[in-house]
Design a protein around this motif. Structure first.
Motif, PDB file in Angstrom:
ATOM      1  N   GLY A 103      43.165  36.108  40.929  1.00  0.00           N
ATOM      2  CA  GLY A 103      41.827  35.554  41.192  1.00  0.00           C
ATOM      3  C   GLY A 103      41.333  35.743  42.615  1.00  0.00           C
ATOM      4  N   TRP A 104      42.248  35.995  43.554  1.00  0.00           N
ATOM      5  CA  TRP A 104      41.831  36.173  44.948  1.00  0.00           C
ATOM      6  C   TRP A 104      41.575  37.659  45.205  1.00  0.00           C
ATOM      7  CZ3 TRP A 104      46.297  32.837  47.430  1.00  0.00           C
ATOM      8  CH2 TRP A 104      46.076  31.479  47.110  1.00  0.00           C
ATOM      9  N   ALA A 105      40.689  38.238  44.405  1.00  0.00           N
ATOM     10  CA  ALA A 105      40.394  39.675  44.487  1.00  0.00           C
ATOM     11  C   ALA A 105      38.955  39.883  44.053  1.00  0.00           C
ATOM     12  CB  ALA A 105      41.331  40.454  43.575  1.00  0.00           C
ATOM     13  N   ARG A 106      38.330  40.944  44.538  1.00  0.00           N
ATOM     14  CA  ARG A 106      36.928  41.204  44.196  1.00  0.00           C
ATOM     15  C   ARG A 106      36.744  41.448  42.704  1.00  0.00           C
ATOM     16  NH1 ARG A 106      32.725  39.801  45.471  1.00  0.00           N
ATOM     17  NH2 ARG A 106      31.518  41.706  45.608  1.00  0.00           N
ATOM     18  N   ARG A 107      37.788  42.006  42.054  1.00  0.00           N
ATOM     19  CA  ARG A 107      37.696  42.219  40.604  1.00  0.00           C
ATOM     20  C   ARG A 107      38.924  41.644  39.919  1.00  0.00           C
ATOM     21  NH1 ARG A 107      34.280  47.390  38.780  1.00  0.00           N
ATOM     22  NH2 ARG A 107      32.425  46.810  39.934  1.00  0.00           N
TER      23      ARG A 107
END
Ligand SMILES: NC(=O)c1ccc[n+]([C@@H]2O[C@H](COP(=O)([O-])OP(=O)(O)OC[C@H]3O[C@@H](n4cnc5c(N)ncnc54)[C@H](OP(=O)(O)O)[C@@H]3O)[C@@H](O)[C@H]2O)c1
Length: 298
Positions: free
Chosen positions: A88-92
């Motif tokens: 979840g700690w990602a742009r996608r």
């Protein structure tokens, strides 16, 4: 894409780096993530992660950029709330359609991002405790993410709610009938949601009625719990190890509906860019966030 990636030796265990985009499985939607709320558990674990290159992050909200190939889940362009144990700690984020709910019009995506782990944990721990109508329900760590949702949902279910927290401001307004900084001098309780562990757990076990139940959700105190000899023997008191589980979509939809109708309140006690992750983590682990911390993946 950019992501907060585990980086052993860094202050809170993660730094923003370039990583390959996720490739969705047939039952997964691809979401462009806008916000993620931080949970004590994942922030604590990230800090001591030993392997480099992992993407943590359980809660995330954003917009669907590719629908699931098997036809399940929301269409491209839908505003969604998502849950998974990582990514979840990602742009996608590629995430299973049964862990996604559409965010109703009028509900802010950043506010929605606070619901998955904290909200569903509160909901399921209360649900696992049976009917709460007229029961005395004690919530420890009530000022935090799980705690604030639990206070509101327990009051909504007809319980007499006792909120225990060092920082009790605002908890009465959320529905707590009693707000206590100390567990001394309390009347017996039927249900406990324990987020703190250690000496709190020992004390709430003493306070429990003989057919009562403790949902052991968390252990923010980091202290051992030392029970007096025989205190856990013979009586019908139950101590249940709680696990949030999976299959969040229906519960996310329920909580989003409450939020959309103004029947659930969210306090965002820290919000800022993911570039300031260390500041958010320090505040959360240092008991300085009331409610939830939200990072914007700008
Ligand atoms: N089992 C599961 O599936 C599950 C799911 C979600 C969360 N959890 C666990 O549940 C716990 C709560 O999570 P959360 O996200 O709500 O955390 P949070 O937002 O950080 O809130 C925790 C609360 O605990 C209290 N607290 C913190 N440190 C403490 C200490 N040393 N001694 C006494 N109280 C302390 C604080 O209240 P005051 O400072 O006001 O006292 C704080 O508001 C964590 O341990 C988390 O890992 C487990």
């Amino acid at each position: 894409m950019r992501a907060l990636v585990t980086t052993p030796g860094s202050r809170f265990g993660v730094t923003v780096q370039e990583v390959p985009d996720p490739v969705p499985a047939p039952d997964q939607v691809l979401v462009e993530v806008a916000h993620s709320s931080l949970n004590f558990g994942e922030v604590f674990r990230a800090k001591s992660a030993e392997a480099a290159g992992e993407v943590f992050g359980w809660d995330a909200s954003g917009v669907v950029v590719a629908a699931a190939a098997d036809g399940s889940g929301p269409a491209v362009g839908s505003r969604v709330l998502t849950f998974d144990y990582g990514g979840g700690w990602a742009r996608r984020r590629a995430v299973a359609a049964n862990e996604v709910a559409v965010v109703p019009e009028g509900v802010d995506l950043a506010v929605a991002s606070t619901l998955p782990v904290a909200g569903v944990t509160a909901l399921r721990a209360l649900r696992n405790s049976g009917s709460l109508l007229g029961k005395r329900v004690l919530i420890t760590g009530a000022s935090g993410g799980v705690g604030r949702f639990a206070v509101q949902l327990a009051a909504r279910a007809g319980a007499h709610v006792i909120a225990n927290a060092a920082r009790g401001a605002g908890l009465a307004e959320l529905g707590a009938h009693e707000v206590v900084a100390s567990l001394d001098d309390l009347e017996p309780v039927d249900v406990v949601l324990d987020n703190v562990g250690g000496s709190h757990l020992v004390r709430v076990h003493e306070l429990l009625t003989t057919d009562g139940v403790i949902q052991s959700i968390g252990w923010t105190s980091g202290e051992p719990a030392v029970f007096p000899p025989y205190s856990t023997v013979a009586l019908g008191k139950r101590l249940v190890g709680f696990q949030a589980g999976t299959g969040f979509a229906p519960d996310l939809a329920y909580l989003l509906d409450l939020l959309g109708r103004g029947a659930l309140s969210v306090e965002v006690g820290w919000r800022g860019s993911w570039e300031k992750f260390d500041e958010a983590a320090e505040a959360l682990l240092g008991r300085k966030v009331s409610g939830k911390a939200v990072i914007d993946l700008d």
